[in-house]
Design a protein around this motif. Structure first.
Motif, short mmCIF file in Angstrom:
data_model
loop_
_atom_site.label_atom_id
_atom_site.label_comp_id
_atom_site.label_asym_id
_atom_site.label_seq_id
_atom_site.Cartn_x
_atom_site.Cartn_y
_atom_site.Cartn_z
N THR A 283 -0.97 1.25 5.54
CA THR A 283 -0.52 2.62 5.39
C THR A 283 -1.35 3.50 6.32
OG1 THR A 283 -0.05 4.41 3.79
CG2 THR A 283 -2.06 3.14 3.41
N TRP B 219 -10.41 -3.40 1.12
CA TRP B 219 -9.71 -2.48 2.01
C TRP B 219 -10.33 -2.61 3.40
CZ3 TRP B 219 -5.44 0.37 0.91
CH2 TRP B 219 -5.11 0.57 -0.44
N GLU C 175 0.83 -1.20 0.00
CA GLU C 175 0.00 0.00 0.00
C GLU C 175 0.86 1.26 0.00
OE1 GLU C 175 -2.06 -2.92 2.97
OE2 GLU C 175 -0.04 -2.25 2.47
N CYS D 139 -4.73 -3.21 2.49
CA CYS D 139 -5.23 -3.79 1.26
C CYS D 139 -5.18 -5.31 1.41
CB CYS D 139 -4.30 -3.34 0.13
SG CYS D 139 -4.58 -4.13 -1.45
N CYS E 134 -2.71 0.29 -3.95
CA CYS E 134 -2.22 -1.02 -3.52
C CYS E 134 -1.69 -1.73 -4.75
CB CYS E 134 -3.34 -1.81 -2.87
SG CYS E 134 -2.90 -3.52 -2.47
N LEU F 69 -5.44 6.17 -1.78
CA LEU F 69 -4.54 5.06 -1.47
C LEU F 69 -4.40 4.16 -2.69
CD1 LEU F 69 -5.82 4.04 2.08
CD2 LEU F 69 -4.21 5.85 1.44
#
Length: 123
Positions: free
Chosen positions: A117, A36, A6, A96, A22, A20
């Motif tokens: 993250t 997620w 991520e 992720c 991944c 975000l």
């Protein structure tokens, strides 16, 4: 085997946005449903959203519906989480995850996890 990494987390003010990403390794990414989840300090990991292997179906937790959008690009082996109108309660580590079966809200359906993250939303 699928490995997930991520990126895109950070510090943002309430009302702001983050995206975000991944990135997945492995030739089977396009056959995996992706999800997620997030985990805030002292709380259990909770479902945020999921997307089917084709991208044709998406699912969201009620707490993020209308604010977050999950998408994927199978050509790039990447899944995204666009987060808008962020709130302080969205602060968490975001993970992720991949499932070889179905897009699900259930954590036990997922086999592969990234390292997470951090997303921090200030008020």
């Amino acid at each position: 085997q699928v490995q997930l990494v991520e990126s895109g987390g950070g510090l943002v003010q309430a009302g702001g946005s983050l995206r975000l990403s991944c990135a997945a390794s492995g030739r089977t990414f396009s056959t995996y449903a992706m999800g997620w989840f997030r985990q805030a300090p002292g709380k259990e990991r909770e479902f945020v959203g999921a997307i089917s292997w084709s991208g044709g179906s998406t699912y969201y937790a009620d707490s993020v519906k209308g604010r977050f959008t999950i998408s994927r690009d199978n050509a790039k082996n990447t899944v995204y989480l666009q987060m808008n109108s962020l709130k302080p309660e969205d602060t968490a580590v975001y993970y992720c995850t991949g499932s070889p079966t179905i897009a699900s809200m259930l954590i036990n359906e997922y086999d592969y996890w990234g390292q997470g993250t951090q997303v921090t939303v200030s008020s």
